[in-house]
Design a protein around this motif. Structure first.
Motif, mmCIF file in Angstrom:
data_model
loop_
_atom_site.group_PDB
_atom_site.id
_atom_site.type_symbol
_atom_site.label_atom_id
_atom_site.label_comp_id
_atom_site.label_asym_id
_atom_site.label_seq_id
_atom_site.Cartn_x
_atom_site.Cartn_y
_atom_site.Cartn_z
ATOM 1 N N LYS A 160 16.083 -1.633 1.875
ATOM 2 C CA LYS A 160 16.404 -2.818 1.083
ATOM 3 C C LYS A 160 16.275 -4.070 1.947
ATOM 4 O O LYS A 160 16.802 -4.109 3.058
ATOM 5 C CB LYS A 160 17.826 -2.662 0.556
ATOM 6 C CG LYS A 160 18.236 -3.655 -0.469
ATOM 7 C CD LYS A 160 19.615 -3.293 -0.998
ATOM 8 C CE LYS A 160 20.196 -4.414 -1.794
ATOM 9 N NZ LYS A 160 21.542 -4.102 -2.270
ATOM 10 N N PRO A 161 15.570 -5.120 1.452
ATOM 11 C CA PRO A 161 15.442 -6.343 2.260
ATOM 12 C C PRO A 161 16.782 -7.057 2.383
ATOM 13 O O PRO A 161 17.638 -6.966 1.504
ATOM 14 C CB PRO A 161 14.440 -7.187 1.470
ATOM 15 C CG PRO A 161 14.496 -6.672 0.078
ATOM 16 C CD PRO A 161 14.882 -5.213 0.175
ATOM 17 N N ARG A 162 16.948 -7.753 3.499
ATOM 18 C CA ARG A 162 18.174 -8.535 3.710
ATOM 19 C C ARG A 162 18.230 -9.680 2.715
ATOM 20 O O ARG A 162 17.207 -10.300 2.426
ATOM 21 C CB ARG A 162 18.210 -9.114 5.119
ATOM 22 C CG ARG A 162 18.722 -8.157 6.136
ATOM 23 C CD ARG A 162 19.016 -8.895 7.417
ATOM 24 N NE ARG A 162 19.773 -8.002 8.289
ATOM 25 C CZ ARG A 162 20.336 -8.379 9.392
ATOM 26 N NH1 ARG A 162 20.249 -9.609 9.791
ATOM 27 N NH2 ARG A 162 21.004 -7.522 10.126
ATOM 28 N N PRO A 163 19.413 -9.984 2.230
ATOM 29 C CA PRO A 163 19.533 -11.117 1.304
ATOM 30 C C PRO A 163 19.298 -12.435 2.028
ATOM 31 O O PRO A 163 19.475 -12.527 3.241
ATOM 32 C CB PRO A 163 20.975 -11.013 0.809
ATOM 33 C CG PRO A 163 21.699 -10.301 1.901
ATOM 34 C CD PRO A 163 20.702 -9.348 2.507
ATOM 35 N N LYS A 164 18.905 -13.449 1.283
ATOM 36 C CA LYS A 164 18.721 -14.793 1.851
ATOM 37 C C LYS A 164 20.089 -15.448 1.971
ATOM 38 O O LYS A 164 20.725 -15.788 0.979
ATOM 39 C CB LYS A 164 17.810 -15.615 0.937
ATOM 40 C CG LYS A 164 17.707 -17.069 1.312
ATOM 41 C CD LYS A 164 16.623 -17.302 2.319
ATOM 42 C CE LYS A 164 16.355 -18.795 2.459
ATOM 43 N NZ LYS A 164 16.694 -19.338 3.725
ATOM 44 N N ILE A 165 20.554 -15.570 3.206
ATOM 45 C CA ILE A 165 21.857 -16.180 3.486
ATOM 46 C C ILE A 165 21.632 -17.635 3.859
ATOM 47 O O ILE A 165 20.849 -17.939 4.753
ATOM 48 C CB ILE A 165 22.582 -15.433 4.621
ATOM 49 C CG1 ILE A 165 22.864 -13.993 4.193
ATOM 50 C CG2 ILE A 165 23.863 -16.152 5.014
ATOM 51 C CD1 ILE A 165 23.307 -13.084 5.307
ATOM 52 N N ARG B 156 33.992 -8.420 3.200
ATOM 53 C CA ARG B 156 33.710 -7.054 3.641
ATOM 54 C C ARG B 156 32.339 -6.553 3.197
ATOM 55 O O ARG B 156 31.586 -5.977 3.977
ATOM 56 C CB ARG B 156 34.805 -6.127 3.130
ATOM 57 C CG ARG B 156 34.652 -4.693 3.597
ATOM 58 C CD ARG B 156 35.696 -3.797 2.991
ATOM 59 N NE ARG B 156 37.017 -4.332 3.274
ATOM 60 C CZ ARG B 156 38.025 -3.631 3.741
ATOM 61 N NH1 ARG B 156 37.888 -2.350 3.964
ATOM 62 N NH2 ARG B 156 39.186 -4.179 3.977
ATOM 63 N N GLU B 157 32.010 -6.768 1.934
ATOM 64 C CA GLU B 157 30.758 -6.214 1.397
ATOM 65 C C GLU B 157 29.507 -6.890 1.957
ATOM 66 O O GLU B 157 28.397 -6.385 1.778
ATOM 67 C CB GLU B 157 30.746 -6.255 -0.136
ATOM 68 C CG GLU B 157 30.873 -7.639 -0.728
ATOM 69 C CD GLU B 157 32.317 -8.062 -1.007
ATOM 70 O OE1 GLU B 157 32.493 -8.924 -1.878
ATOM 71 O OE2 GLU B 157 33.262 -7.554 -0.354
ATOM 72 N N TRP B 158 29.680 -8.000 2.671
ATOM 73 C CA TRP B 158 28.540 -8.717 3.241
ATOM 74 C C TRP B 158 28.436 -8.573 4.759
ATOM 75 O O TRP B 158 27.514 -9.109 5.370
ATOM 76 C CB TRP B 158 28.615 -10.192 2.861
ATOM 77 C CG TRP B 158 28.336 -10.384 1.404
ATOM 78 C CD1 TRP B 158 29.241 -10.569 0.408
ATOM 79 C CD2 TRP B 158 27.050 -10.345 0.786
ATOM 80 N NE1 TRP B 158 28.601 -10.657 -0.795
ATOM 81 C CE2 TRP B 158 27.251 -10.527 -0.598
ATOM 82 C CE3 TRP B 158 25.750 -10.171 1.258
ATOM 83 C CZ2 TRP B 158 26.202 -10.547 -1.502
ATOM 84 C CZ3 TRP B 158 24.703 -10.198 0.350
ATOM 85 C CH2 TRP B 158 24.937 -10.381 -1.006
ATOM 86 N N ARG B 159 29.347 -7.842 5.362
ATOM 87 C CA ARG B 159 29.288 -7.668 6.819
ATOM 88 C C ARG B 159 28.093 -6.805 7.206
ATOM 89 O O ARG B 159 27.687 -5.912 6.475
ATOM 90 C CB ARG B 159 30.590 -7.050 7.322
ATOM 91 C CG ARG B 159 31.730 -8.020 7.176
ATOM 92 C CD ARG B 159 33.041 -7.484 7.684
ATOM 93 N NE ARG B 159 34.105 -8.298 7.081
ATOM 94 C CZ ARG B 159 35.295 -7.861 6.762
ATOM 95 N NH1 ARG B 159 35.638 -6.613 7.032
ATOM 96 N NH2 ARG B 159 36.166 -8.662 6.200
ATOM 97 N N GLY B 160 27.556 -7.099 8.373
ATOM 98 C CA GLY B 160 26.421 -6.328 8.879
ATOM 99 C C GLY B 160 25.093 -6.734 8.277
ATOM 100 O O GLY B 160 24.085 -6.054 8.483
ATOM 101 N N GLN B 161 25.063 -7.845 7.556
ATOM 102 C CA GLN B 161 23.817 -8.278 6.907
ATOM 103 C C GLN B 161 23.327 -9.635 7.408
ATOM 104 O O GLN B 161 22.444 -10.236 6.820
ATOM 105 C CB GLN B 161 24.019 -8.319 5.387
ATOM 106 C CG GLN B 161 24.360 -6.939 4.836
ATOM 107 C CD GLN B 161 24.494 -6.951 3.332
ATOM 108 O OE1 GLN B 161 23.573 -7.352 2.633
ATOM 109 N NE2 GLN B 161 25.640 -6.522 2.835
ATOM 110 N N GLY B 162 23.935 -10.124 8.494
ATOM 111 C CA GLY B 162 23.461 -11.357 9.110
ATOM 112 C C GLY B 162 24.280 -12.599 8.829
ATOM 113 O O GLY B 162 24.009 -13.661 9.390
ATOM 114 N N ALA B 163 25.297 -12.489 7.975
ATOM 115 C CA ALA B 163 26.093 -13.673 7.646
ATOM 116 C C ALA B 163 26.871 -14.191 8.857
ATOM 117 O O ALA B 163 26.923 -15.400 9.100
ATOM 118 C CB ALA B 163 27.049 -13.377 6.496
ATOM 119 N N GLY B 164 27.480 -13.302 9.620
ATOM 120 C CA GLY B 164 28.238 -13.718 10.795
ATOM 121 C C GLY B 164 27.351 -14.429 11.807
ATOM 122 O O GLY B 164 27.730 -15.471 12.352
ATOM 123 N N SER B 165 26.165 -13.885 12.042
ATOM 124 C CA SER B 165 25.229 -14.524 12.976
ATOM 125 C C SER B 165 24.812 -15.897 12.477
ATOM 126 O O SER B 165 24.733 -16.851 13.249
ATOM 127 C CB SER B 165 23.994 -13.639 13.168
ATOM 128 O OG SER B 165 24.342 -12.446 13.832
#
Length: 143
Positions: free
Chosen positions: A2-7, A78-87
């Motif tokens: 699955k592609p990463r969402p556009k954050i 929680r559901e968005w962790r590990g998908q680049g939001a923190g970075s």
């Protein structure tokens, strides 16, 4: 795969975006991590710089930069962790710090997040300590 969402990360103004920022932090810190509300709302928000991350216009994370160069209140749902939001949030806060002429940023990382900050060039300083009953590590990075 699955592609990463556009954050999308944008600066947030406490006086305008307060409800959004509070809702994100209440979910992560108060409900999930059991941080007492009186510790979460420390009075530093009005003078801090804030960012908010969103996907398709829906807020998923936030963070702040204090006037003294401390990054904090990094919260991703929680559901968005590990998908680049923190970075993306951390990068946005460091860009604001650079634009303000800061040469170094500091933070108190929850111990489980230390590897995340190490990947972003931060270095640990001193011993672990407890804050709101959660183990933390002081960290810093030159800009």
């Amino acid at each position: 795969m699955k592609p990463r969402p556009k954050i999308v990360v944008r600066p947030a103004d406490w006086s305008v975006d307060r409800k959004i920022l509070q809702a994100l932090r209440e979910e992560v810190f108060i409900r999930e991590q059991f941080v007492p509300a009186d510790m979460e709302w420390d009075g530093c928000d009005p003078q801090s710089r804030h960012v908010v991350a969103s996907v398709d216009g829906i807020p998923i994370g936030t963070g702040r930069l204090l006037p003294d160069g401390h990054i904090g209140r990094m919260a991703v749902l929680r559901e968005w962790r590990g998908q680049g939001a923190g970075s993306a949030l951390l990068t946005g806060l460091m860009e604001i710090a650079r634009a303000l002429g800061m040469r170094r940023v500091l933070l108190n990382a929850q111990v489980q997040a230390v590897p995340f900050y190490l990947r972003h060039g931060f270095q640990a300083q001193g011993e672990e300590f407890l804050d709101a009953g959660i183990a933390h590590q002081r960290m810093w990075r030159d800009l």
